[in-house]
Design a protein around this motif. Structure first.
Motif, PDB file in Angstrom:
ATOM      1  N   LEU A 322      11.673 -13.805 -16.262  1.00  0.00           N
ATOM      2  CA  LEU A 322      10.710 -13.707 -16.801  1.00  0.00           C
ATOM      3  C   LEU A 322       9.886 -15.229 -16.367  1.00  0.00           C
ATOM      4  N   ARG A 323      10.898 -16.028 -16.243  1.00  0.00           N
ATOM      5  CA  ARG A 323      10.266 -17.449 -15.971  1.00  0.00           C
ATOM      6  C   ARG A 323       9.664 -17.324 -14.405  1.00  0.00           C
ATOM      7  N   SER A 324      10.377 -16.692 -13.699  1.00  0.00           N
ATOM      8  CA  SER A 324       9.921 -16.562 -12.274  1.00  0.00           C
ATOM      9  C   SER A 324       8.575 -15.687 -11.878  1.00  0.00           C
ATOM     10  N   ALA A 325       8.629 -14.542 -12.648  1.00  0.00           N
ATOM     11  CA  ALA A 325       7.494 -13.584 -12.738  1.00  0.00           C
ATOM     12  C   ALA A 325       6.047 -14.415 -13.324  1.00  0.00           C
ATOM     13  N   LEU A 326       6.292 -15.477 -14.182  1.00  0.00           N
ATOM     14  CA  LEU A 326       5.192 -16.159 -14.350  1.00  0.00           C
ATOM     15  C   LEU A 326       4.417 -17.123 -13.407  1.00  0.00           C
ATOM     16  N   ARG A 327       5.200 -17.187 -12.200  1.00  0.00           N
ATOM     17  CA  ARG A 327       4.700 -17.870 -11.120  1.00  0.00           C
ATOM     18  C   ARG A 327       3.978 -16.792 -10.109  1.00  0.00           C
ATOM     19  N   HIS A 328       3.768 -15.476 -10.673  1.00  0.00           N
ATOM     20  CA  HIS A 328       3.559 -14.438  -9.592  1.00  0.00           C
ATOM     21  C   HIS A 328       1.918 -14.126 -10.138  1.00  0.00           C
ATOM     22  N   ASP A 329       1.208 -14.875 -10.929  1.00  0.00           N
ATOM     23  CA  ASP A 329      -0.061 -14.704 -11.448  1.00  0.00           C
ATOM     24  C   ASP A 329      -0.182 -13.435 -12.189  1.00  0.00           C
ATOM     25  N   PRO A 330       0.416 -13.053 -12.903  1.00  0.00           N
ATOM     26  CA  PRO A 330       0.558 -11.536 -13.555  1.00  0.00           C
ATOM     27  C   PRO A 330      -0.564 -11.471 -14.633  1.00  0.00           C
ATOM     28  N   ASP A 331      -1.205 -10.376 -14.700  1.00  0.00           N
ATOM     29  CA  ASP A 331      -2.171  -9.980 -15.944  1.00  0.00           C
ATOM     30  C   ASP A 331      -1.402  -9.376 -16.988  1.00  0.00           C
ATOM     31  N   VAL A 332      -0.256  -8.477 -16.748  1.00  0.00           N
ATOM     32  CA  VAL A 332       0.323  -7.894 -17.798  1.00  0.00           C
ATOM     33  C   VAL A 332       1.966  -8.139 -17.565  1.00  0.00           C
ATOM     34  N   LEU A 333       2.619  -8.274 -18.260  1.00  0.00           N
ATOM     35  CA  LEU A 333       4.191  -8.620 -18.315  1.00  0.00           C
ATOM     36  C   LEU A 333       4.643  -7.350 -19.336  1.00  0.00           C
ATOM     37  N   MET A 334       5.708  -6.746 -18.694  1.00  0.00           N
ATOM     38  CA  MET A 334       6.574  -5.780 -19.762  1.00  0.00           C
ATOM     39  C   MET A 334       8.006  -6.521 -19.541  1.00  0.00           C
ATOM     40  N   ILE A 335       8.584  -6.688 -20.723  1.00  0.00           N
ATOM     41  CA  ILE A 335       9.949  -6.942 -20.988  1.00  0.00           C
ATOM     42  C   ILE A 335      10.520  -6.029 -21.473  1.00  0.00           C
ATOM     43  N   GLY A 336      11.691  -5.490 -20.876  1.00  0.00           N
ATOM     44  CA  GLY A 336      12.388  -4.309 -21.321  1.00  0.00           C
ATOM     45  C   GLY A 336      12.757  -4.558 -22.869  1.00  0.00           C
ATOM     46  N   GLU A 337      13.585  -5.840 -23.065  1.00  0.00           N
ATOM     47  CA  GLU A 337      13.893  -6.108 -24.475  1.00  0.00           C
ATOM     48  C   GLU A 337      14.007  -7.532 -24.450  1.00  0.00           C
ATOM     49  N   ILE A 338      13.561  -8.237 -25.816  1.00  0.00           N
ATOM     50  CA  ILE A 338      13.967  -9.493 -26.086  1.00  0.00           C
ATOM     51  C   ILE A 338      15.405  -9.797 -26.670  1.00  0.00           C
ATOM     52  N   ARG A 339      16.199 -10.268 -26.177  1.00  0.00           N
ATOM     53  CA  ARG A 339      17.712 -10.216 -26.417  1.00  0.00           C
ATOM     54  C   ARG A 339      17.987 -11.612 -27.138  1.00  0.00           C
ATOM     55  N   ASP A 340      17.500 -12.643 -26.665  1.00  0.00           N
ATOM     56  CA  ASP A 340      18.033 -14.034 -26.969  1.00  0.00           C
ATOM     57  C   ASP A 340      16.746 -15.036 -27.140  1.00  0.00           C
ATOM     58  N   GLU A 341      17.093 -16.024 -27.841  1.00  0.00           N
ATOM     59  CA  GLU A 341      15.860 -17.132 -28.046  1.00  0.00           C
ATOM     60  C   GLU A 341      15.074 -17.630 -26.672  1.00  0.00           C
ATOM     61  N   GLU A 342      16.010 -17.938 -25.739  1.00  0.00           N
ATOM     62  CA  GLU A 342      15.325 -18.300 -24.377  1.00  0.00           C
ATOM     63  C   GLU A 342      14.341 -17.107 -23.806  1.00  0.00           C
ATOM     64  N   THR A 343      14.465 -15.875 -24.016  1.00  0.00           N
ATOM     65  CA  THR A 343      13.743 -15.003 -23.446  1.00  0.00           C
ATOM     66  C   THR A 343      12.385 -14.933 -24.464  1.00  0.00           C
ATOM     67  N   ALA A 344      12.812 -14.909 -25.769  1.00  0.00           N
ATOM     68  CA  ALA A 344      11.612 -14.852 -26.630  1.00  0.00           C
ATOM     69  C   ALA A 344      10.742 -16.136 -26.728  1.00  0.00           C
ATOM     70  N   GLU A 345      11.142 -17.143 -26.265  1.00  0.00           N
ATOM     71  CA  GLU A 345      10.249 -18.274 -26.338  1.00  0.00           C
ATOM     72  C   GLU A 345       9.556 -18.265 -24.822  1.00  0.00           C
ATOM     73  N   THR A 346      10.052 -17.749 -23.877  1.00  0.00           N
ATOM     74  CA  THR A 346       9.374 -17.675 -22.710  1.00  0.00           C
ATOM     75  C   THR A 346       8.143 -16.550 -22.778  1.00  0.00           C
ATOM     76  N   ALA A 347       8.543 -15.591 -23.640  1.00  0.00           N
ATOM     77  CA  ALA A 347       7.547 -14.436 -23.829  1.00  0.00           C
ATOM     78  C   ALA A 347       6.337 -14.939 -24.607  1.00  0.00           C
ATOM     79  N   ILE A 348       7.037 -15.622 -25.650  1.00  0.00           N
ATOM     80  CA  ILE A 348       5.734 -16.374 -26.454  1.00  0.00           C
ATOM     81  C   ILE A 348       4.649 -17.349 -25.840  1.00  0.00           C
ATOM     82  N   ARG A 349       5.329 -17.917 -24.755  1.00  0.00           N
ATOM     83  CA  ARG A 349       4.704 -19.019 -24.058  1.00  0.00           C
ATOM     84  C   ARG A 349       3.723 -18.141 -22.963  1.00  0.00           C
TER      85      ARG A 349
END
Length: 507
Positions: A322-349
């Motif tokens: 997810l952190r890497s994908a944010l460097r690729h100028d996405p309009d839409v991100l789909m995350i299969g599942e939020i499993r931990d705090e790190e993923t949740a924080e990055t998704a919120i950001r």
């Protein structure tokens, strides 16, 4: 030739079966050889009322019927069938070239010939092909290969339920698993430790299927489970999920917003990922977007988007991808599942910085997903700031429209649903017919609950309320929950009380 009598009794003309609409049972279809089915244009397709139903181009062709009787000892009922649809069904089942893409340099091609394979070691390859073929015919999501003390049981999960397919002698257990391990890239000598693998199966008449395999040692030997992930996507549309019109309009409006968080919740296997894929197909069908998905595993391949698969060895975790994908100028991100705090924080950001984020989380309800994020350490004001919609979803079997039967809801059923006032309301039950293989059901339909975030909901969420507080606010607004959607679909005749009761507790 004289014209047929227009005033003749319509009941005198037997129904002509359309095989394009029939659910075919491979247990019976694969009992006869391919050359017999093709030459005579006959196909046994299910068993109903202690008779095997035989689709036949010419119901008066006694020679063809007698030829089928050599392979089927049970009573046969001949069903007149529309010839073109029968021809297509036979083509799909018997003249299908299957190919698996494993670790070899060249894929192995197999011509499936039909007729049940004898369960001996010389025919293990053909036996494995038959099992795959049966799973494709039934549109199974999983194949379970389970050794017992006296036999090897094969079961298929179809529409969420496990159906027995066949039992084989114990002697085929090790050869069959060895064959599947080779296809999956596993160590065939290792039988005491769990293993994971994968391969791809493709054919002329069926969609390409990505198969994930897993083994685990049991008391009677290794069992194997194969998850079939169909890569066909033409049916992945929002209109096919089962949302009522008002919910569909609301959901389409939210996913077309330029940024924010859309989160789906529900148990494993309830169709969350399918809904997100349908949303993505809806978006990319309207305008040009840079869409990146992060999944474990990739369940459907969609042209025009970038799909990242999480590595089991954590080289590519959800958080890292997810952190890497944010460097690729996405309009839409789909995350299969939020499993931990790190993923949740990055998704919120990501949602805060102008991206539309679609994801899932495990919780019992849409309201429960709010507190689940808070439990992960996400500050309530951030949840309120980025959230656009939270939704809960379940899957139930859909009634066959050809044979469902109306009846008044009983008092016990009304009490079971927590709605005593619905006693005597007209609902429907399954019956079973030629088209649905006697089950009374055809496919599955979703049950949905939506919480769209407006200013008032966001303000309440930001003030650290509990689930009861939010639920009370939604009730004051007459917001529809999972039970309300279920009642709507019961009255429409989409499903049954028993199906609803298996996935929803009204209390």
């Amino acid at each position: 030739m004289s014209e047929p009598n227009a005033n003749a009794n319509p009941q005198a003309t037997p129904e002509v079966l359309d095989m394009d609409q029939v659910k075919i049972d491979p247990v019976w279809a694969l009992r006869i050889p391919a050359n017999l089915a093709t030459r005579r244009q006959v196909l046994p397709f299910t068993r109903q009322n202690n008779k095997v139903l035989l689709a036949c181009k010419d119901p008066d062709d006694d020679q063809s019927i007698q030829a089928v009787r050599r392979y089927i000892s049970e009573a046969i009922e001949v069903v007149p069938t529309e010839p073109a649809s029968l021809f297509r069904a036979i083509q799909r089942i018997f003249q299908d070239t299957v190919r698996w893409n494993g670790n070899q340099s060249e894929p192995v091609r197999i011509q499936f010939s039909g007729a049940q394979v004898e369960a001996d070691s010389d025919n293990i390859v053909a036996l494995g092909d038959e099992i795959f073929h049966a799973a494709l015919i039934r549109q199974a999501t999983d194949i379970h290969i389970e050794p017992t003390s006296h036999d090897l049981r094969i079961r298929l999960r179809v529409d969420g339920l496990l159906d027995d397919y066949r039992q084989f002698p114990v002697s085929v257990h090790i050869p069959l698993l060895s064959r599947l391990k080779v296809m999956s890239g596993m160590d065939i000598a290792e039988r005491r430790a769990p293993q994971d693998g994968r391969f791809t199966l493709s054919s002329e008449h069926s969609s390409e299927v990505d198969i994930r395999t897993a083994t685990i040692p049991t008391k009677h030997g290794e069992r194997m489970t194969l998850r079939l992930l169909a890569t066909q996507t033409q049916d992945l549309t929002l209109g096919r999920l089962g949302m009522i019109d008002s919910d569909l309009t609301q959901f389409e409006h939210v996913i077309n917003r330029p940024n924010g968080l859309i989160l789906l919740t529900g148990p494993t296997g309830c169709g969350k990922s399918t809904t997100l894929y349908a949303a993505i197909r809806n978006l990319i069908g309207k305008r040009s977007l840079n869409v990146i998905t992060i999944e474990d595993p990739v369940e459907y391949v969609i042209d025009g988007i970038s799909q990242v698969e999480v590595d089991a060895n954590d080289k590519v975790s959800f958080h890292k991808a997810l952190r890497s994908a944010l460097r690729h100028d996405p309009d839409v991100l789909m995350i299969g599942e939020i499993r931990d705090e790190e993923t949740a924080e990055t998704a919120i950001r990501a949602a805060l910085t102008g991206h539309l984020v679609l994801t899932t989380i495990h919780a019992n309800s849409a309201v429960g997903a709010i507190t689940r994020l808070a439990d992960m350490g996400i500050k309530p004001f951030l949840i309120a700031a980025v959230s656009r919609m939270f939704a809960a979803q379940r899957l139930v079997r859909r009634l066959c429209e050809r044979c469902r039967r109306a009846y008044p809801m009983t008092e016990s059923e009304a009490q079971l649903l927590g709605c005593p006032e619905m006693k005597e309301t007209t609902i429907y039950e399954q019956v079973g017919c030629k088209y649905c293989a006697g089950t009374g059901f055809m496919g599955r339909i979703g049950l949905f609950e939506f919480i769209p975030f407006d200013r008032e909901i966001a303000r309440v969420v930001a003030s650290r309320p509990d689930e009861t507080h939010i639920q009370k606010l939604l009730m004051e607004r007459n917001a529809q929950d999972l039970l309300d959607d279920s009642l709507t679909k019961l009255i429409r005749g989409d499903t049954t009380v028993k199906e609803v009761a298996t996935v929803i507790s009204p209390f």
